[in-house]
Scaffold this active site. Structure first.
Site, PDB file in Angstrom:
ATOM      1  N   ASP A 151       0.807  -1.213   0.000  1.00 19.01           N
ATOM      2  CA  ASP A 151       0.000   0.000   0.000  1.00 19.01           C
ATOM      3  C   ASP A 151       0.848   1.275   0.000  1.00 19.01           C
ATOM      4  O   ASP A 151       1.582   1.556   0.941  1.00 19.01           O
ATOM      5  CB  ASP A 151      -0.958   0.004   1.208  1.00 19.01           C
ATOM      6  CG  ASP A 151      -2.157   0.908   0.998  1.00 19.01           C
ATOM      7  OD1 ASP A 151      -2.315   1.470  -0.097  1.00 19.01           O
ATOM      8  OD2 ASP A 151      -2.948   1.060   1.957  1.00 19.01           O
ATOM      9  N   LYS A 202      -8.146  -1.444   3.544  1.00 18.67           N
ATOM     10  CA  LYS A 202      -7.487  -0.147   3.712  1.00 18.67           C
ATOM     11  C   LYS A 202      -7.396   0.236   5.182  1.00 18.67           C
ATOM     12  O   LYS A 202      -6.381   0.773   5.641  1.00 18.67           O
ATOM     13  CB  LYS A 202      -8.245   0.916   2.922  1.00 18.67           C
ATOM     14  CG  LYS A 202      -7.675   2.326   3.040  1.00 18.67           C
ATOM     15  CD  LYS A 202      -6.325   2.455   2.381  1.00 18.67           C
ATOM     16  CE  LYS A 202      -6.438   2.522   0.884  1.00 18.67           C
ATOM     17  NZ  LYS A 202      -5.152   2.862   0.234  1.00 18.67           N
ATOM     18  N   LYS A 255      -8.152  14.432  -2.445  1.00 18.19           N
ATOM     19  CA  LYS A 255      -8.604  13.794  -1.202  1.00 18.19           C
ATOM     20  C   LYS A 255      -8.456  14.740  -0.011  1.00 18.19           C
ATOM     21  O   LYS A 255      -7.447  15.429   0.131  1.00 18.19           O
ATOM     22  CB  LYS A 255      -7.804  12.513  -0.960  1.00 18.19           C
ATOM     23  CG  LYS A 255      -8.192  11.767   0.309  1.00 18.19           C
ATOM     24  CD  LYS A 255      -7.533  10.412   0.379  1.00 18.19           C
ATOM     25  CE  LYS A 255      -6.050  10.504   0.607  1.00 18.19           C
ATOM     26  NZ  LYS A 255      -5.431   9.185   0.802  1.00 18.19           N
ATOM     27  N   LYS A 270       2.691   1.799   3.313  1.00 20.60           N
ATOM     28  CA  LYS A 270       1.980   1.954   4.588  1.00 20.60           C
ATOM     29  C   LYS A 270       2.185   0.780   5.539  1.00 20.60           C
ATOM     30  O   LYS A 270       2.369   0.957   6.735  1.00 20.60           O
ATOM     31  CB  LYS A 270       0.469   2.062   4.334  1.00 20.60           C
ATOM     32  CG  LYS A 270      -0.048   3.388   3.860  1.00 20.60           C
ATOM     33  CD  LYS A 270      -1.576   3.369   3.905  1.00 20.60           C
ATOM     34  CE  LYS A 270      -2.183   4.630   3.309  1.00 20.60           C
ATOM     35  NZ  LYS A 270      -2.124   4.629   1.842  1.00 20.60           N
TER      36      LYS A 270
END
Length: 463
Positions: free
Chosen positions: A238, A287, A328, A400
């Site tokens: 990620d 996520k 975002k 991540k």
């Protein structure tokens, strides 16, 4: 193909051609800002006056030139890259106009589409999909890799998953728990084998590094074992580009300062296709897991503040708001306990241009992944050279939820991850690891040796 991949190819073309374009702020020039390897500097040491000397990180070692990369890929939607770029609304209009003629003939190859693993709302765009059994689809991906490499005369191919977030795969004995079983499961068409896992296996069997830029558990135990057997690099999971990167910095600061974060609440809304896919609960869960684990190692590092198994309350919310498109919004609230029972709250608003932050990470992952294929070490007293472990944890700065080898610690602290990359490069140059003691500036005897007419705080940079 919207967003990240079209922006990646557009950015590569714009930089290669040195394009400029007009905006309401004036003329803009192509750049690689946001790339660790292509837009940051590294301290080499000090000059005779004790001033710091810096050089671009790209000067440290012979790195892959981004202009030499040939881009290609697969997508379940057959829209050409020119239209995908326009549809995603990421780049300025004038730049799109210059790039469109160069991108309109680039079309993605048909991709693997397993509806059970992504949101149902993605079905409306799935017009470019492979057919046949899972084994047949994997063999087609392998053929595509070989054909792409031959057609473009490439030395090597690196695969990077930028596609939709999938739900987590159940890890089941006899299905995906070892290399033999994952290969057998693909052959038998087992339902619990995801598209990203099929891509990963195809990449490994072709000897190509595979990097997972999404949060799902692509690397089930059988895939990791297969990578080790074939000695092929894998890395994940990620992209770490906006809110999570800030969180890894903020929590590291708080815990390192002796401040105890007790509540971390993170809210996001976005309107690109990634957000649309994440509006489904099972995809959001993937996520949520990758975003939530980012603080674990920093919390565990301070047993003065946190008891064993004690963690801050940590909540992540993601909402789909089509109007904001790729821009975002991320809002975070950090509540901490401070001296003598006091409370401290930090609230942060972050507007993340999602694809423009993620695209430089794609360049970094490919370039650093390629570099790692050329690095070997030999332990003192031994005769054999050794490559990195197939689980390439050195790429963690860009990811991540870092995938690490069994027995290795998971490190999420951003600056620690960066130091690992810098010190690897220094080691390849025969330089000692960097440190910040700067004892030469802390004693009268050593400061006297630096005395000169030049300003004491001058910093040098090598171009």
């Amino acid at each position: 193909m919207d967003g990240k991949l079209s922006t990646c190819v557009a950015g590569a073309i714009a930089n290669k051609l040195g394009l400029t374009w007009e905006t309401k702020e004036g003329t803009q020039k192509s750049n690689y800002w946001g790339s660790l390897l292509l837009a940051s500097t590294v301290k080499l040491g000090n000059d005779r006056q004790g001033n710091s000397v810096y050089t671009p990180m790209s000067n440290m070692l012979p790195l892959l030139n981004p202009n030499d990369i040939v881009w290609g890929g697969w997508d379940i939607n057959g829209t050409n890259l020119g239209e995908a770029m326009k549809r995603s609304k990421v780049l300025d209009y004038d730049l799109q106009s210059k790039l469109y003629p160069l991108m309109k003939d680039i079309k993605p190859l048909p991709s693997i589409y397993f509806p059970d693993f992504i949101a149902a709302n993605q079905g409306e765009r799935a017009d470019n999909v492979l057919t046949g059994t899972k084994q047949e689809q994997m063999e087609q991906i392998r053929k595509d890799i070989r054909d792409f490499k031959t057609k473009n005369g490439l030395d090597q191919v690196i695969l990077l998953w930028t596609a939709n977030t999938e739900r987590f795969s159940a890890v089941e004995e006899g299905v995906n728990d070892n290399a033999e079983n994952i290969l057998s499961s693909i052959e038998m068409g087992e339902a619990e084998v995801s598209a990203s896992t099929v891509f990963a296996v195809a990449s490994i069997l072709e000897g190509c590094t595979f990097i997972n830029g999404s949060p799902q558990n692509t690397f089930v135990p059988g895939v990791v074992e297969l990578a080790r057997q074939k000695k092929v690099f894998i890395a994940g999971d990620d992209f770490k580009s906006g809110q999570t990167k800030m969180k890894s910095v903020m929590v590291d600061f708080l815990v390192s300062a002796g401040i105890k974060p007790v509540s971390i609440v993170s809210y996001n809304h976005l309107g690109n296709n990634d957000g649309k896919n994440l509006s489904a609960p099972s995809q959001f869960r993937s996520k949520e897991i990758s975003k939530s684990n980012v603080v674990d190692d920093m919390v565990a590092s301070n047993r003065i503040l946190f008891e064993e198994d004690e963690h801050p309350d940590h909540v992540v919310v993601i909402k789909y708001v089509p109007y904001v498109a790729d821009s975002k919004r991320a809002m975070d609230e950090y509540t901490s306990e401070i001296f003598m029972g006091g409370k401290n709250t930090i609230a942060m608003h972050n507007t993340c241009e999602d694809s423009l932050l993620a695209t430089p990470l794609i360049y970094d992952l490919v370039i650093l992944g390629e570099l790692c294929q050329r690095v070997q070490v030999k332990k003192e007293g031994e005769t054999e050279w050794e490559s990195f472990h197939p689980v390439l944890s050195i790429l963690s700065y860009m990811l991540k939820a870092p995938l690490v080898p069994n027995g290795a610690p998971v490190v999420n602290a951003l600056f620690t991850q960066r130091c690992a990359i810098v010190n690897l490069m220094r080691a390849c140059l025969g330089l000692a690891p960097d440190n910040h003691m700067t004892l030469e500036h802390r004693f009268e005897s050593t400061l006297a040796a630096f005395s000169s007419d030049e300003p004491a705080n001058k910093k040098m940079r090598l171009g």
